[in-house]
Write a protein that holds these residues in place. Structure first.
Motif, PDB file in Angstrom:
ATOM      1  N   ASP A  77       0.797  -0.993   0.055  1.00 50.28           N
ATOM      2  CA  ASP A  77      -0.147  -0.063   0.001  1.00 50.28           C
ATOM      3  C   ASP A  77       0.790   1.455   0.085  1.00 50.28           C
ATOM      4  OD1 ASP A  77      -2.310  -1.401  -0.126  1.00 50.28           O
ATOM      5  OD2 ASP A  77      -2.824  -1.048   2.306  1.00 50.28           O
ATOM      6  N   LYS A  78       1.934   1.423   0.797  1.00 52.38           N
ATOM      7  CA  LYS A  78       2.827   2.389   0.842  1.00 52.38           C
ATOM      8  C   LYS A  78       3.393   2.732  -0.377  1.00 52.38           C
ATOM      9  CE  LYS A  78       3.334   2.223   5.960  1.00 52.38           C
ATOM     10  NZ  LYS A  78       4.514   2.079   7.090  1.00 52.38           N
ATOM     11  N   GLN A  79       3.879   1.510  -0.939  1.00 55.52           N
ATOM     12  CA  GLN A  79       4.479   1.692  -2.338  1.00 55.52           C
ATOM     13  C   GLN A  79       3.628   2.384  -3.297  1.00 55.52           C
ATOM     14  OE1 GLN A  79       7.956  -0.585  -3.203  1.00 55.52           O
ATOM     15  NE2 GLN A  79       7.523  -1.926  -1.252  1.00 55.52           N
ATOM     16  N   HIS A  80       2.434   1.714  -3.497  1.00 57.64           N
ATOM     17  CA  HIS A  80       1.496   2.141  -4.405  1.00 57.64           C
ATOM     18  C   HIS A  80       1.098   3.616  -4.052  1.00 57.64           C
ATOM     19  CE1 HIS A  80       0.198  -1.138  -6.902  1.00 57.64           C
ATOM     20  NE2 HIS A  80       0.339  -1.731  -5.919  1.00 57.64           N
ATOM     21  N   HIS A  81       0.972   4.076  -2.957  1.00 57.37           N
ATOM     22  CA  HIS A  81       0.597   5.420  -2.507  1.00 57.37           C
ATOM     23  C   HIS A  81       1.611   6.409  -3.069  1.00 57.37           C
ATOM     24  CE1 HIS A  81      -1.489   8.410  -0.470  1.00 57.37           C
ATOM     25  NE2 HIS A  81      -0.479   8.874  -0.023  1.00 57.37           N
ATOM     26  N   HIS A  82       2.919   6.016  -3.183  1.00 56.93           N
ATOM     27  CA  HIS A  82       4.103   6.655  -3.660  1.00 56.93           C
ATOM     28  C   HIS A  82       4.495   6.065  -4.839  1.00 56.93           C
ATOM     29  CE1 HIS A  82       4.243   8.850   0.130  1.00 56.93           C
ATOM     30  NE2 HIS A  82       3.935   7.707   0.868  1.00 56.93           N
ATOM     31  N   HIS A  83       3.555   5.649  -5.939  1.00 53.65           N
ATOM     32  CA  HIS A  83       4.411   4.925  -7.049  1.00 53.65           C
ATOM     33  C   HIS A  83       4.979   5.772  -7.898  1.00 53.65           C
ATOM     34  CE1 HIS A  83       1.195   6.937  -9.583  1.00 53.65           C
ATOM     35  NE2 HIS A  83       0.391   6.998  -8.563  1.00 53.65           N
ATOM     36  N   ASP A  84       4.920   7.086  -7.793  1.00 57.65           N
ATOM     37  CA  ASP A  84       5.706   7.953  -8.636  1.00 57.65           C
ATOM     38  C   ASP A  84       7.007   8.018  -8.149  1.00 57.65           C
ATOM     39  OD1 ASP A  84       4.435   9.219  -6.510  1.00 57.65           O
ATOM     40  OD2 ASP A  84       5.335  11.332  -6.930  1.00 57.65           O
ATOM     41  N   LEU A  85       7.455   7.341  -6.947  1.00 62.15           N
ATOM     42  CA  LEU A  85       8.969   7.385  -6.560  1.00 62.15           C
ATOM     43  C   LEU A  85       9.491   6.210  -6.481  1.00 62.15           C
ATOM     44  CD1 LEU A  85       8.177   9.433  -3.130  1.00 62.15           C
ATOM     45  CD2 LEU A  85       9.232  10.403  -5.254  1.00 62.15           C
ATOM     46  N   VAL A  86       8.544   4.828  -6.753  1.00 64.75           N
ATOM     47  CA  VAL A  86       9.187   3.824  -6.751  1.00 64.75           C
ATOM     48  C   VAL A  86       9.344   3.355  -8.438  1.00 64.75           C
ATOM     49  CG1 VAL A  86       8.811   1.253  -6.205  1.00 64.75           C
ATOM     50  CG2 VAL A  86       7.786   3.166  -4.855  1.00 64.75           C
ATOM     51  N   VAL A  87      10.688   2.963  -8.805  1.00 68.92           N
ATOM     52  CA  VAL A  87      11.016   2.851 -10.142  1.00 68.92           C
ATOM     53  C   VAL A  87      10.639   1.356 -10.180  1.00 68.92           C
ATOM     54  CG1 VAL A  87      12.900   2.807 -11.677  1.00 68.92           C
ATOM     55  CG2 VAL A  87      12.692   4.732 -10.031  1.00 68.92           C
ATOM     56  N   SER A  88      11.483   0.441  -9.307  1.00 69.10           N
ATOM     57  CA  SER A  88      11.325  -1.126  -9.569  1.00 69.10           C
ATOM     58  C   SER A  88      11.376  -1.640  -8.143  1.00 69.10           C
ATOM     59  CB  SER A  88      12.414  -1.194 -10.453  1.00 69.10           C
ATOM     60  OG  SER A  88      12.456  -2.699 -10.702  1.00 69.10           O
ATOM     61  N   SER A  89      10.877  -2.843  -8.110  1.00 68.71           N
ATOM     62  CA  SER A  89      11.075  -3.698  -6.981  1.00 68.71           C
ATOM     63  C   SER A  89      11.104  -4.939  -7.186  1.00 68.71           C
ATOM     64  CB  SER A  89       9.580  -3.573  -6.041  1.00 68.71           C
ATOM     65  OG  SER A  89       9.282  -2.262  -5.283  1.00 68.71           O
ATOM     66  N   LEU A  90      11.924  -5.737  -6.278  1.00 66.54           N
ATOM     67  CA  LEU A  90      12.367  -7.118  -6.430  1.00 66.54           C
ATOM     68  C   LEU A  90      11.965  -7.797  -5.249  1.00 66.54           C
ATOM     69  CD1 LEU A  90      13.911  -9.415  -8.118  1.00 66.54           C
ATOM     70  CD2 LEU A  90      15.893  -8.742  -6.577  1.00 66.54           C
ATOM     71  N   HIS A  91      11.372  -8.896  -5.249  1.00 66.14           N
ATOM     72  CA  HIS A  91      10.811  -9.442  -4.250  1.00 66.14           C
ATOM     73  C   HIS A  91      11.509 -11.169  -4.321  1.00 66.14           C
ATOM     74  CE1 HIS A  91       7.963 -10.549  -0.960  1.00 66.14           C
ATOM     75  NE2 HIS A  91       7.917 -11.732  -1.179  1.00 66.14           N
ATOM     76  N   VAL A  92      12.194 -11.419  -3.300  1.00 67.92           N
ATOM     77  CA  VAL A  92      12.656 -12.758  -3.169  1.00 67.92           C
ATOM     78  C   VAL A  92      12.128 -13.609  -1.725  1.00 67.92           C
ATOM     79  CG1 VAL A  92      14.833 -14.042  -2.831  1.00 67.92           C
ATOM     80  CG2 VAL A  92      15.042 -12.165  -4.234  1.00 67.92           C
ATOM     81  N   HIS A  93      11.430 -14.634  -2.030  1.00 73.35           N
ATOM     82  CA  HIS A  93      11.086 -15.574  -0.822  1.00 73.35           C
ATOM     83  C   HIS A  93      12.346 -16.137  -0.164  1.00 73.35           C
ATOM     84  CE1 HIS A  93       7.496 -14.602  -2.477  1.00 73.35           C
ATOM     85  NE2 HIS A  93       7.577 -15.451  -3.800  1.00 73.35           N
ATOM     86  N   LEU A  94      12.694 -15.759   1.011  1.00 72.31           N
ATOM     87  CA  LEU A  94      13.912 -16.211   1.303  1.00 72.31           C
ATOM     88  C   LEU A  94      13.741 -17.697   2.003  1.00 72.31           C
ATOM     89  CD1 LEU A  94      15.449 -13.257   3.407  1.00 72.31           C
ATOM     90  CD2 LEU A  94      16.172 -13.999   1.069  1.00 72.31           C
ATOM     91  N   GLY A  95      12.502 -17.974   2.358  1.00 74.71           N
ATOM     92  CA  GLY A  95      12.486 -19.154   3.073  1.00 74.71           C
ATOM     93  C   GLY A  95      10.977 -19.349   3.150  1.00 74.71           C
TER      94      GLY A  95
END
Ligand code: NI
Length: 143
Positions: A77-95
């Motif tokens: 939600d926080k990243q969507h709220h500031h979508h203009d600032l978030v260029v890219s995200s990478l998600h890794v499931h560590l375990g």
């Protein structure tokens, strides 16, 4: 590189030995000068990040437990709220439980810092940091 200036500095022998051993050799720098240039650039970028007036680029690393109540949704939600600032995200499931998320933020310095701090301070985030880098114009100044 252009406009090189040769400087002479005085250091305690033990300090120089530690630098050569721990930084220059261990990190694989071709020369001591290159290692020192990187240190100076790193320090300038950090100092300028704190009082950035123009565009800022930062990498935010977060580690969290996705079982924590609604944490993943709150972070999204926080990243969507500031979508203009978030260029890219990478998600890794560590375990089974833990996630690593790396986001690249770019925008006005104050807003980038605010969003980075907000993400890190989200309840349930176990570990993380903001690494500031610099934009094209800033980096060109030092070449
Ligand atoms: Ni995950």
């Amino acid at each position: 590189m252009n406009d090189l200036t040769r400087v002479s500095i005085s250091l305690e022998s033990a300090l120089l030995d530690a630098f050569d051993h721990t930084i220059v050799a261990a990190k694989g720098y071709a020369t001591r000068s290159e290692a020192i240039r990187d240190l100076i650039r790193d320090r300038l970028i950090r100092e300028e990040a704190e009082r950035a007036e123009g565009e800022q680029v930062a990498v935010v690393t977060l580690v969290y437990d996705h079982h924590a109540r609604e944490l993943a949704a709150r972070l999204i939600d926080k990243q969507h709220h500031h979508h203009d600032l978030v260029v890219s995200s990478l998600h890794v499931h560590l375990g089974e439980r833990h996630c690593l998320e790396v986001s690249i933020l770019r925008g006005p310095g104050e807003k980038v810092t605010h969003l980075g701090d907000e993400l890190l301070a989200t309840k349930g985030v176990l570990h993380g940091e903001i690494t500031y880098t610099s934009d094209e114009d800033n980096l060109k100044r030092w070449q």
